[in-house]
Design a protein around this motif. Structure first.
Motif, PDB file in Angstrom:
ATOM      1  N   TRP A 158       0.873  -1.195   0.000  1.00 23.51           N
ATOM      2  CA  TRP A 158       0.000   0.000   0.000  1.00 23.51           C
ATOM      3  C   TRP A 158       0.902   1.234   0.000  1.00 23.51           C
ATOM      4  O   TRP A 158       1.582   1.492   1.002  1.00 23.51           O
ATOM      5  CB  TRP A 158      -0.887  -0.054   1.245  1.00 23.51           C
ATOM      6  CG  TRP A 158      -1.874   1.054   1.406  1.00 23.51           C
ATOM      7  CD1 TRP A 158      -1.630   2.311   1.860  1.00 23.51           C
ATOM      8  CD2 TRP A 158      -3.290   0.989   1.152  1.00 23.51           C
ATOM      9  NE1 TRP A 158      -2.797   3.036   1.892  1.00 23.51           N
ATOM     10  CE2 TRP A 158      -3.841   2.252   1.475  1.00 23.51           C
ATOM     11  CE3 TRP A 158      -4.155  -0.009   0.677  1.00 23.51           C
ATOM     12  CZ2 TRP A 158      -5.199   2.541   1.339  1.00 23.51           C
ATOM     13  CZ3 TRP A 158      -5.511   0.281   0.557  1.00 23.51           C
ATOM     14  CH2 TRP A 158      -6.020   1.545   0.888  1.00 23.51           C
ATOM     15  N   ARG A 168       4.393   1.153   1.598  1.00 24.68           N
ATOM     16  CA  ARG A 168       4.415   0.119   2.638  1.00 24.68           C
ATOM     17  C   ARG A 168       4.351  -1.287   2.049  1.00 24.68           C
ATOM     18  O   ARG A 168       3.539  -1.538   1.163  1.00 24.68           O
ATOM     19  CB  ARG A 168       3.198   0.296   3.559  1.00 24.68           C
ATOM     20  CG  ARG A 168       3.045   1.712   4.058  1.00 24.68           C
ATOM     21  CD  ARG A 168       1.636   1.920   4.572  1.00 24.68           C
ATOM     22  NE  ARG A 168       1.335   3.343   4.590  1.00 24.68           N
ATOM     23  CZ  ARG A 168       0.479   3.919   5.427  1.00 24.68           C
ATOM     24  NH1 ARG A 168      -0.154   3.198   6.307  1.00 24.68           N
ATOM     25  NH2 ARG A 168       0.256   5.201   5.365  1.00 24.68           N
ATOM     26  N   SER A 220       1.232   7.165  -4.289  1.00 25.64           N
ATOM     27  CA  SER A 220       1.723   8.136  -3.313  1.00 25.64           C
ATOM     28  C   SER A 220       2.832   7.534  -2.461  1.00 25.64           C
ATOM     29  O   SER A 220       2.868   6.329  -2.221  1.00 25.64           O
ATOM     30  CB  SER A 220       0.565   8.564  -2.396  1.00 25.64           C
ATOM     31  OG  SER A 220       1.037   9.440  -1.389  1.00 25.64           O
ATOM     32  N   ASP A 238      -0.539  -4.408   9.685  1.00 29.14           N
ATOM     33  CA  ASP A 238      -1.529  -4.427   8.603  1.00 29.14           C
ATOM     34  C   ASP A 238      -0.991  -5.207   7.411  1.00 29.14           C
ATOM     35  O   ASP A 238       0.158  -5.017   7.010  1.00 29.14           O
ATOM     36  CB  ASP A 238      -1.822  -2.977   8.171  1.00 29.14           C
ATOM     37  CG  ASP A 238      -3.181  -2.816   7.515  1.00 29.14           C
ATOM     38  OD1 ASP A 238      -3.722  -3.812   6.994  1.00 29.14           O
ATOM     39  OD2 ASP A 238      -3.689  -1.679   7.515  1.00 29.14           O
ATOM     40  N   SER A 239      -1.806  -6.082   6.858  1.00 32.56           N
ATOM     41  CA  SER A 239      -1.396  -6.813   5.649  1.00 32.56           C
ATOM     42  C   SER A 239      -2.066  -6.240   4.398  1.00 32.56           C
ATOM     43  O   SER A 239      -1.939  -6.808   3.317  1.00 32.56           O
ATOM     44  CB  SER A 239      -1.702  -8.296   5.798  1.00 32.56           C
ATOM     45  OG  SER A 239      -3.057  -8.489   6.137  1.00 32.56           O
ATOM     46  N   TYR A 240      -2.819  -5.103   4.577  1.00 36.11           N
ATOM     47  CA  TYR A 240      -3.472  -4.429   3.450  1.00 36.11           C
ATOM     48  C   TYR A 240      -4.324  -5.430   2.672  1.00 36.11           C
ATOM     49  O   TYR A 240      -5.060  -6.204   3.283  1.00 36.11           O
ATOM     50  CB  TYR A 240      -2.425  -3.704   2.590  1.00 36.11           C
ATOM     51  CG  TYR A 240      -1.518  -2.866   3.462  1.00 36.11           C
ATOM     52  CD1 TYR A 240      -2.028  -1.759   4.136  1.00 36.11           C
ATOM     53  CD2 TYR A 240      -0.204  -3.225   3.714  1.00 36.11           C
ATOM     54  CE1 TYR A 240      -1.250  -1.022   5.007  1.00 36.11           C
ATOM     55  CE2 TYR A 240       0.589  -2.496   4.582  1.00 36.11           C
ATOM     56  CZ  TYR A 240       0.054  -1.399   5.222  1.00 36.11           C
ATOM     57  OH  TYR A 240       0.830  -0.689   6.095  1.00 36.11           O
ATOM     58  N   PRO A 272       7.153  -3.425   8.525  1.00 36.31           N
ATOM     59  CA  PRO A 272       7.043  -3.638   9.963  1.00 36.31           C
ATOM     60  C   PRO A 272       6.899  -5.130  10.293  1.00 36.31           C
ATOM     61  O   PRO A 272       6.304  -5.847   9.495  1.00 36.31           O
ATOM     62  CB  PRO A 272       5.757  -2.902  10.344  1.00 36.31           C
ATOM     63  CG  PRO A 272       5.490  -1.970   9.205  1.00 36.31           C
ATOM     64  CD  PRO A 272       6.058  -2.618   7.994  1.00 36.31           C
ATOM     65  N   LEU A 305      10.550   2.612  12.407  1.00 30.38           N
ATOM     66  CA  LEU A 305       9.171   2.462  11.945  1.00 30.38           C
ATOM     67  C   LEU A 305       8.516   3.835  11.877  1.00 30.38           C
ATOM     68  O   LEU A 305       8.742   4.680  12.744  1.00 30.38           O
ATOM     69  CB  LEU A 305       8.397   1.549  12.898  1.00 30.38           C
ATOM     70  CG  LEU A 305       8.892   0.105  12.950  1.00 30.38           C
ATOM     71  CD1 LEU A 305       8.115  -0.683  14.010  1.00 30.38           C
ATOM     72  CD2 LEU A 305       8.764  -0.582  11.595  1.00 30.38           C
ATOM     73  N   TYR A 358      -8.713  -2.702  16.896  1.00 27.49           N
ATOM     74  CA  TYR A 358      -7.940  -2.998  15.689  1.00 27.49           C
ATOM     75  C   TYR A 358      -8.778  -2.646  14.465  1.00 27.49           C
ATOM     76  O   TYR A 358      -9.881  -3.152  14.302  1.00 27.49           O
ATOM     77  CB  TYR A 358      -7.584  -4.488  15.703  1.00 27.49           C
ATOM     78  CG  TYR A 358      -6.679  -4.951  14.578  1.00 27.49           C
ATOM     79  CD1 TYR A 358      -5.529  -4.241  14.249  1.00 27.49           C
ATOM     80  CD2 TYR A 358      -6.986  -6.107  13.864  1.00 27.49           C
ATOM     81  CE1 TYR A 358      -4.706  -4.686  13.232  1.00 27.49           C
ATOM     82  CE2 TYR A 358      -6.148  -6.558  12.843  1.00 27.49           C
ATOM     83  CZ  TYR A 358      -5.012  -5.848  12.530  1.00 27.49           C
ATOM     84  OH  TYR A 358      -4.188  -6.280  11.527  1.00 27.49           O
ATOM     85  N   PRO A 373      -7.382  -2.223  10.757  1.00 28.77           N
ATOM     86  CA  PRO A 373      -6.391  -2.054   9.696  1.00 28.77           C
ATOM     87  C   PRO A 373      -7.069  -1.696   8.373  1.00 28.77           C
ATOM     88  O   PRO A 373      -8.289  -1.855   8.226  1.00 28.77           O
ATOM     89  CB  PRO A 373      -5.748  -3.440   9.615  1.00 28.77           C
ATOM     90  CG  PRO A 373      -6.857  -4.371  10.008  1.00 28.77           C
ATOM     91  CD  PRO A 373      -7.671  -3.628  11.043  1.00 28.77           C
ATOM     92  N   SER A 408      -7.040  -3.412   5.913  1.00 27.38           N
ATOM     93  CA  SER A 408      -7.603  -4.628   5.328  1.00 27.38           C
ATOM     94  C   SER A 408      -9.038  -4.887   5.763  1.00 27.38           C
ATOM     95  O   SER A 408      -9.693  -5.751   5.211  1.00 27.38           O
ATOM     96  CB  SER A 408      -6.720  -5.834   5.669  1.00 27.38           C
ATOM     97  OG  SER A 408      -6.516  -5.916   7.056  1.00 27.38           O
TER      98      SER A 408
END
Lengths: 296, 262
Positions: free
Chosen positions: A30, A33, A79, A181-183, A240, A293, B77, B79, B81
Motif C-alpha cells: 500500500w 508500505r 503516493s 496491517d497486511s493491506y 514492519p 518504523l 484494531y 487495519p 484490510s
C-alpha cells in the motif's frame, strides 16, 4: 516410493523469466508500505514490457512507469505518503503515455475479490455520482429484487500474476505476514493465476519455527506458486516490524524526477545491476534494519 | 495568556462537526481536522472512535508529530484490510478532509487538474477513497485558504466525490448515504443547508464579512442565520496544545494570524 515434495523455492530471476510481455501483474502492499520492491527491481532489470499493473501504488508504480514497462495502470492512488505526489508516476501521467483505469480504493479491492471468487463483477454503490464510472467505462446493473436499485458492476480485476513481500515463508509457501496491517495482499494472492512471494526470512518447515504466529498466515499456501528469500526486499518501502520506510531514499528518488528527470540516467542508483549490488549501495542489511518504523 | 490563533478557532469549529455523531470512526486528515476530531473526543463526544493513523483504535487520541512509536495505548484494531467492511461501507464514519477543489454542488476533486483523463495537465493523488466515502458516510471539509481556486466556478475538473448535483445522479441509484456536513475555512463556517443543499455561510470568523467570503468564492453563496464563530475556551486551548506538542498548527495558515483581526 518417491516422496512428493512441495518445495516452491525459486530465484528472483527465474520468477521474472516466467513472466511475459503484456501480462497483468498485481503488486501487493500500500503506497510506501510492504511493497515487493526486490521483485519489482528484478522486473526493471529484465526486458519485460507492455505490462498492465494493478496496485495501491507507491514507488513500485513510479519506477515501472518511469522505465516504460507499463502499458496500462489500474490504480486508486499513487503516493509516497510524506511525499504525497509520486513524481515519476506524475510525469508518466502528464505525458499521456499511460492507459489508465482509475478506481476508488474500496472498488479496487472489490474487483480483486470478484476475481478471487471467479465472478465477472461485484455490485457496489461506489462510483455513482462521480466521474469514475463514465471515464472508466464501468457499467451499471439493476437489482433483480423488489428494490430495483441501480449499482455499479465493478469488473473482476483478474491478475495473471501477483507479487507479494512477506515477513516469513517456508519452502512450501506457508507465509506469515507480521506487522500491524497486511493491506489487501490476501486478495492479490487469490485474484491471481500465479502468486510469487518474496520473504524476509525463509525456513524449511514453519511449524518447527513459528507455530505461535500461525494466525499471521493471512492466505493459504494453495495461493502461492513460488517463494524467494529476499531480505530487505521491501526497501525503500516499509516492512514492519523489521524496518521502516527509507524517506531519505524516497527523497533522492523524488528529486531525481526533477533533476535530471531522465530515468535511464538514474536507474542504476535505484535498481542496481543485481540485488546484492543494490543492497550494498544502500549500506547493507544493517542500514535497512536501522530504519525506524514510521509514526503517524 | 497568549493570543488565540485563527487556526485554533478553526480547530474548535472543526470539533463541533463531530458533536453527537455517535459511535463512529472520526477521521481528520491533516493537522486541523485531526486536532478537531481529537478535541471532540476529549471533550463533548468521548463515544467517537479514532485510529492511531496506522491500524489500531485508540481511546486516547494520538498527538501530532514525532513521539515514541509505542507510546500509544491500543484499544482496538482497524487495519486498512478491514476498513471498508467495518467503517466506510457500513456508514460508520465521518471524515474531514481537504480536497483540491470543491464546487457549488459539494462535488470534490483530488485526482487531476486540467487536461483529460488520458493526459491530465497536473496529476494529483488519484481519487483515493473519496467516491466510496461520499456515497456511504458523513464528510466535512477544511480549507486553510478560502479562494476561488478551491471553491471553483462551474464544476470541479474531475468529480472524485459525490455531491448534490442532480445531473450526476444515475437514475435508480441509492444516494441516501450522501451526507455533506460542514466546510470550515480561514474565513467562515458553511454548511449544505441552503435550497437544494446549496452551500450557505452559517458563521463568520471575527472581523470577516459575508461580502469578503463571497468575493473569495467562485459561486454564489446563501446566507444562513449567520453568527460569529465562537472562540475556543481555555479547556479547548489546553487540549489543543497537549495534542499538538510541536505546534505544527502554527504553520497551517499563512503567518499564523490571531483569531481576532488586529
Amino acid at each position: 516410493m518417491t516422496t512428493k515434495t512441495l518445495d516452491k523455492r525459486m530465484s528472483a530471476k527465474a520468477i521474472v523469466e516466467s513472466l511475459s510481455d503484456g501480462m497483468t501483474i498485481g503488486i501487493g502492499g500500500w503506497g510506501p508500505r510492504r511493497k515487493p520492491m526486490a521483485l519489482v527491481r528484478e522486473i526493471l532489470r529484465s526486458d519485460l514490457k507492455d505490462l498492465t499493473i494493478v496496485a495501491y501504488g507507491g514507488a513500485d508504480v513510479g519506477m515501472l512507469c518511469a522505465a516504460g514497462k507499463v502499458k496500462k495502470l489500474i490504480f486508486a492512488f499513487v503516493s509516497l505518503d510524506a511525499i504525497p505526489l509520486e513524481p515519476w508516476f506524475r510525469k508518466a501521467r502528464e505525458s499521456g503515455t499511460l492507459d489508465v483505469l482509475e478506481l476508488d480504493e474500496g472498488m479496487f479491492q472489490w474487483g480483486l475479490k470478484a476475481a478471487a471468487f471467479g465472478l465477472p463483477f461485484l455490485p457496489t454503490r461506489v462510483g455513482l455520482g462521480t466521474d469514475l464510472a463514465e471515464l472508466g467505462g464501468l457499467k451499471t446493473v439493476q437489482s433483480p429484487y423488489a428494490d430495483g436499485e441501480t449499482l455499479v458492476a465493478m469488473p473482476a480485476l483478474k491478475l495473471d500474476v501477483a507479487l507479494i513481500h512477506s515477513n516469513r515463508s517456508d519452502w512450501r509457501g506457508n507465509v506469515q505476514l507480521l506487522g500491524a496491517d497486511s493491506y489487501y495482499d490476501e486478495w492479490f494472492a487469490k485474484a491471481a493465476g500465479k502468486c510469487y512471494v518474496s520473504c524476509e526470512e525463509l525456513v524449511d518447515r514453519i511449524e518447527d519455527h513459528y507455530p505461535e504466529d500461525v494466525q499471521q498466515n493471512v492466505f493459504e499456501r494453495c495461493f502461492v506458486t513460488g517463494v524467494v528469500h529476499m531480505p530487505c526486499g521491501a526497501h525503500p518501502s516499509s516492512m514492519p516490524p523489521t524496518y521502516g520506510w527509507d524517506m531519505k531514499a524516497f527523497k533522492a528518488y523524488a528529486d531525481a524526477a526533477r533533476d535530471p528527470g531522465d530515468w535511464a540516467a538514474v536507474a542504476d542508483r535505484f535498481v542496481g545491476a543485481s540485488e546484492e549490488a543494490y543492497l550494498e549501495s544502500i549500506g547493507g542489511k544493517e542500514a535497512v534494519a536501522a530504519l525506524p518504523l514510521p509514526i503517524f | 495568556m497568549t493570543d488565540i490563533t485563527l487556526t485554533e478557532l478553526c480547530i474548535f469549529a472543526c470539533s463541533e462537526a463531530f458533536r453527537n455523531n455517535g459511535e463512529i470512526i472520526a477521521t481528520g486528515v491533516g493537522p486541523v481536522p485531526r486536532l478537531g476530531a481529537s478535541l471532540a473526543k476529549l471533550t463533548h463526544s468521548p463515544e467517537l472512535m479514532m485510529t492511531d493513523g496506522e491500524a489500531y483504535l485508540v481511546e486516547q487520541p494520538v498527538p501530532l508529530g514525532p513521539r515514541g512509536y509505542d507510546d500509544r495505548k491500543v484499544a482496538g484494531y482497524l487495519p486498512f484490510s478491514r476498513f471498508f467492511d467495518s467503517a466506510v461501507w457500513t456508514g460508520r464514519r465521518h471524515a474531514m478532509v481537504t480536497p483540491t477543489q470543491l464546487d457549488r454542488f459539494g462535488q470534490i476533486n483530488l485526482s487531476y487538474l486540467g487536461g483529460t483523463y488520458d493526459k491530465p495537465k497536473t496529476q494529483m493523488l488519484g481519487v483515493r477513497g473519496f467516491p466510496g466515502n461520499t456515497i456511504y458516510h458523513a464528510n466535512s471539509f477544511f480549507f486553510p485558504v478560502h479562494s476561488s481556486r478551491t471553491f471553483v466556478p462551474g464544476e470541479v475538473d474531475m468529480v472524485s466525490g459525490v455531491g448534490y448535483n442532480p445531473a450526476k445522479r444515475v437514475p435508480g441509484g441509492n444516494y441516501s448515504g450522501v451526507d455533506l456536513r460542514v466546510i470550515v475555512t480561514n474565513l467562515c463556517v458553511m454548511d449544505f443547508g441552503g435550497i437544494d443543499n446549496a452551500i450557505r455561510v452559517i458563521s463568520l470568523h471575527p472581523g470577516v464579512t459575508f461580502e469578503e467570503v463571497q468575493e473569495a468564492t467562485g459561486f454564489p453563496l446563501e446566507r444562513g442565520d449567520i453568527v460569529e464563530t465562537p472562540l475556543p475556551d481555555a479547556e479547548a486551548l489546553a487540549i489543543i496544545a497537549q495534542m499538538d506538542p510541536h505546534n505544527i498548527r502554527a504553520s497551517v495558515i499563512k503567518d499564523n494570524p490571531p483569531a481576532r483581526r488586529a
